[in-house]
Design an enzyme around this catalytic site. Sequence first.
Site, PDB file in Angstrom:
ATOM      1  N   SER A 252      46.158  33.987  36.933  1.00 43.54           N
ATOM      2  CA  SER A 252      46.209  34.115  38.118  1.00 43.54           C
ATOM      3  C   SER A 252      46.047  32.459  39.146  1.00 43.54           C
ATOM      4  O   SER A 252      46.431  31.610  38.289  1.00 43.54           O
ATOM      5  CB  SER A 252      44.841  34.839  38.305  1.00 43.54           C
ATOM      6  OG  SER A 252      43.729  33.837  38.173  1.00 43.54           O
TER       7      SER A 252
ATOM      8  N   GLY B  19      50.902  35.151  46.759  1.00 44.76           N
ATOM      9  CA  GLY B  19      50.439  35.498  48.235  1.00 44.76           C
ATOM     10  C   GLY B  19      51.354  34.224  49.227  1.00 44.76           C
ATOM     11  O   GLY B  19      52.393  34.868  49.464  1.00 44.76           O
TER      12      GLY B  19
ATOM     13  N   ILE C 234      44.781  45.379  32.798  1.00 45.20           N
ATOM     14  CA  ILE C 234      44.429  46.841  32.454  1.00 45.20           C
ATOM     15  C   ILE C 234      44.924  47.357  33.940  1.00 45.20           C
ATOM     16  O   ILE C 234      44.922  48.379  33.865  1.00 45.20           O
ATOM     17  CB  ILE C 234      43.196  47.020  31.988  1.00 45.20           C
ATOM     18  CG1 ILE C 234      43.220  46.968  30.376  1.00 45.20           C
ATOM     19  CG2 ILE C 234      42.702  48.368  32.078  1.00 45.20           C
ATOM     20  CD1 ILE C 234      42.043  46.434  29.750  1.00 45.20           C
TER      21      ILE C 234
ATOM     22  N   PRO D 189      55.485  31.057  27.954  1.00 48.42           N
ATOM     23  CA  PRO D 189      54.971  31.807  28.263  1.00 48.42           C
ATOM     24  C   PRO D 189      55.178  32.493  29.564  1.00 48.42           C
ATOM     25  O   PRO D 189      55.263  33.633  29.622  1.00 48.42           O
ATOM     26  CB  PRO D 189      53.484  30.791  29.286  1.00 48.42           C
ATOM     27  CG  PRO D 189      53.834  29.203  28.753  1.00 48.42           C
ATOM     28  CD  PRO D 189      55.300  29.570  28.133  1.00 48.42           C
TER      29      PRO D 189
ATOM     30  N   GLN E 219      58.294  33.361  28.648  1.00 48.98           N
ATOM     31  CA  GLN E 219      58.860  34.890  28.322  1.00 48.98           C
ATOM     32  C   GLN E 219      58.375  35.999  28.089  1.00 48.98           C
ATOM     33  O   GLN E 219      58.546  37.300  27.739  1.00 48.98           O
ATOM     34  CB  GLN E 219      59.612  34.102  27.016  1.00 48.98           C
ATOM     35  CG  GLN E 219      60.782  33.300  27.134  1.00 48.98           C
ATOM     36  CD  GLN E 219      61.228  31.583  25.810  1.00 48.98           C
ATOM     37  OE1 GLN E 219      60.772  32.973  24.424  1.00 48.98           O
ATOM     38  NE2 GLN E 219      61.746  31.230  25.751  1.00 48.98           N
TER      39      GLN E 219
ATOM     40  N   LYS F 121      67.976  28.599  29.800  1.00 48.38           N
ATOM     41  CA  LYS F 121      67.172  29.439  28.757  1.00 48.38           C
ATOM     42  C   LYS F 121      66.609  29.887  28.887  1.00 48.38           C
ATOM     43  O   LYS F 121      66.068  31.292  28.238  1.00 48.38           O
ATOM     44  CB  LYS F 121      66.160  28.272  27.999  1.00 48.38           C
ATOM     45  CG  LYS F 121      65.715  28.301  26.250  1.00 48.38           C
ATOM     46  CD  LYS F 121      64.357  27.258  26.469  1.00 48.38           C
ATOM     47  CE  LYS F 121      63.506  27.566  25.590  1.00 48.38           C
ATOM     48  NZ  LYS F 121      63.317  26.500  24.691  1.00 48.38           N
TER      49      LYS F 121
ATOM     50  N   CYS G 207      31.245  32.365  66.389  1.00 53.38           N
ATOM     51  CA  CYS G 207      31.267  33.519  65.541  1.00 53.38           C
ATOM     52  C   CYS G 207      29.392  32.615  65.611  1.00 53.38           C
ATOM     53  O   CYS G 207      28.855  32.125  66.779  1.00 53.38           O
ATOM     54  CB  CYS G 207      32.023  33.528  64.977  1.00 53.38           C
ATOM     55  SG  CYS G 207      31.017  35.592  65.229  1.00 53.38           S
TER      56      CYS G 207
ATOM     57  N   MET H 191      29.004  30.004  67.322  1.00 50.38           N
ATOM     58  CA  MET H 191      28.463  29.991  68.969  1.00 50.38           C
ATOM     59  C   MET H 191      26.981  30.432  69.031  1.00 50.38           C
ATOM     60  O   MET H 191      26.382  30.082  69.982  1.00 50.38           O
ATOM     61  CB  MET H 191      29.394  31.398  69.421  1.00 50.38           C
ATOM     62  CG  MET H 191      29.093  31.032  71.034  1.00 50.38           C
ATOM     63  SD  MET H 191      29.824  32.823  72.085  1.00 50.38           S
ATOM     64  CE  MET H 191      27.964  33.927  72.123  1.00 50.38           C
TER      65      MET H 191
ATOM     66  N   GLU I 136      18.600  38.212  63.813  1.00 54.30           N
ATOM     67  CA  GLU I 136      19.332  37.900  62.038  1.00 54.30           C
ATOM     68  C   GLU I 136      18.746  37.492  61.190  1.00 54.30           C
ATOM     69  O   GLU I 136      18.040  37.516  60.310  1.00 54.30           O
ATOM     70  CB  GLU I 136      21.124  37.283  61.928  1.00 54.30           C
ATOM     71  CG  GLU I 136      21.436  37.917  60.494  1.00 54.30           C
ATOM     72  CD  GLU I 136      23.006  37.748  60.884  1.00 54.30           C
ATOM     73  OE1 GLU I 136      23.589  36.523  61.640  1.00 54.30           O
ATOM     74  OE2 GLU I 136      23.281  37.560  59.883  1.00 54.30           O
TER      75      GLU I 136
ATOM     76  N   HIS J 257      37.129  35.458  66.163  1.00 57.37           N
ATOM     77  CA  HIS J 257      37.223  34.871  65.321  1.00 57.37           C
ATOM     78  C   HIS J 257      39.258  34.063  65.853  1.00 57.37           C
ATOM     79  O   HIS J 257      39.874  34.979  65.366  1.00 57.37           O
ATOM     80  CB  HIS J 257      37.471  34.837  63.393  1.00 57.37           C
ATOM     81  CG  HIS J 257      35.810  35.687  63.216  1.00 57.37           C
ATOM     82  ND1 HIS J 257      35.224  34.105  62.733  1.00 57.37           N
ATOM     83  CD2 HIS J 257      34.925  36.827  63.654  1.00 57.37           C
ATOM     84  CE1 HIS J 257      34.234  34.386  62.057  1.00 57.37           C
ATOM     85  NE2 HIS J 257      33.945  35.906  62.618  1.00 57.37           N
TER      86      HIS J 257
ATOM     87  N   GLU K  29      40.869  31.784  64.559  1.00 58.78           N
ATOM     88  CA  GLU K  29      41.081  31.397  63.316  1.00 58.78           C
ATOM     89  C   GLU K  29      42.376  32.022  63.020  1.00 58.78           C
ATOM     90  O   GLU K  29      43.574  32.140  62.603  1.00 58.78           O
ATOM     91  CB  GLU K  29      40.942  30.867  62.370  1.00 58.78           C
ATOM     92  CG  GLU K  29      39.558  31.417  61.952  1.00 58.78           C
ATOM     93  CD  GLU K  29      38.414  31.917  62.086  1.00 58.78           C
ATOM     94  OE1 GLU K  29      38.528  31.483  63.565  1.00 58.78           O
ATOM     95  OE2 GLU K  29      37.786  32.267  61.614  1.00 58.78           O
TER      96      GLU K  29
END
Length: 547
Positions: free
Chosen positions: A14, A19, A149, A191, A193, A224, A381, A384, A404, A517, A519
């Site tokens: 991985s 992406g 799997i 790898p 192959q 190859k 966010c 701020m 919060e 946001h 971004e």
Amino acid sequence: MDKKFIFVTGGVLSGLGKGIAAAAIGALLEAKGLRVTLQKLDPYLNIDPGTLSPFEHGEVYVTDDGCETDLDLGHYERFTHVCTSVDNNYTTGRIYNNVITKERRGDYLGNTVQVVPHITDEIKEAVKSAAKDQYDVVIVEIGGTVGDIESLPFLEAIRRFRYDVGRENVLYVHLTLVPYIKAAGELKSKPTQHSVKELREIGIQPDILLCRSEMPLSQDVKRKIAMHCNLDDYAVVAAIDVDTVYEVPIWFRSEGLDRQIEKKLHLNLPQADLRVWEDVVRKIKMPRQETVIAIVGKYIGLKDAYKSLSEALLHGGIANDARVVVQWVDSEEIEKKGVENLLAEVDGILVPGGFGNRGIEGKIMAARYAREKKIPYFGICLGMQIAVIEFSRNVCGLSANSEEFDPEAKDKVIYLMENWYNHRTGMIEQRNKDSQMGGTMRLGAYPCVLKEGSRAMAAYGTRELSERHRHRYEFNNLYRDLLVSQGIEITGLSPDGQLVEIIEIKDHPWFLGCQFHPEFKSKPIEPHPLFRAFIEASIKEKRSLFK
Ligand code: GLN
């Protein structure tokens, strides 16, 4: 023209950049005049990534329609013109949830419900849901690595998909690794192959191989690999390490990938016009100046937790012909070592989004330092909210906090607004104080109206805009007048005037906090106005030792 489907799978290990590869194929095909959309199928059981820790999985990317999705959707939007939605990201959990809901409703009329065909059919439907009329090509990235799997039902579904829409309309692209072994001085194809063998065992013969490698593949190596994997030489494309991901579409074209795609999908298209990407790459590689920005955050151990943010800063640099050097500063370190020791030599300070108590005081110290020392400050966010708490405490003398972080605080300048008017649904919404799930959040795109003459207005150049949100708490209107009388300017509001979306500080070179946001909507070819303006201000106020 029939709609075309390109499935991108990954092998060997991985983290090879599937992406980016999928997004770059999207950019390349758009540059040939096609209308492209991209979709990610994720083989994990969470219904969406909203509940996943950014430590583990990287950032949660938010779409206009308020979905919490995989960060790869951010790559898709940055490389192409697609505007992703709920249809662009499915997980195993969501697929199973749909099937089980149908089963409970009695939709399967007494049949035994099985992975094949019910789950695989549901996956095919998911792919079709992204294939809207306006698109010519749907690029579908399958998360995970072939051999896992978990990915099997997805692979079986995309194998079957070819039968539904016709052989000539489907292309399988497989991304693998061709490692260079120093001791032997050789590139190793084994790898790859093995990975292709595994894919073929489940019935998928890849049409094109993208081989990640440190260096270009010689014709011999390609031959190859092609021979062993049952492909022709041209279908083996080297995907070498490049200086910037935005160079990948250009590299793919030089490897002839677009011609291979055309040939295999029976298309006849004009040359890819990649001038905008060439321009982006030139500006990234050869900028005129530099600026140093501190990101004061919590998840600085895993850079992917702030993927869109670091890309948006890069784009802000592109817009100013500048290299943005990011210094990742752990806010808890600020608490321990003092703000001066960590932020004395930066040109701009950015406090990004975040949740939870940890490191909050360090962020407040950073905001105070930026305000008092007149260093450009950009609060996003949570950033701020931090700026509002800091100003309330140190300028207005309040015992301020966010509900919060301290539900018992005397002055809850940031609080949970239980009833609010949702401009998207046109309804009064209620937040449930006890629920921690996404349902209580303001998610997705909301309109904002700017104040004439503000910094925000100067940056956007327009009065009305729409930006994406992901938060639970809001600016408390009880404190609006007091804060404004002491020098906070409220320059962005929801159209009904109830939700504070942007605050600025007047007597300061550039101090801006936004509840949304920005971004998520920045692209290298269209840098976001607020990032452009923040970088511009940081360059002007230069304090760092960089040239
Ligand atoms: N934790 C804050 C809230 O829920 C900010 C969230 C964020 O920065 N995305 O309102």
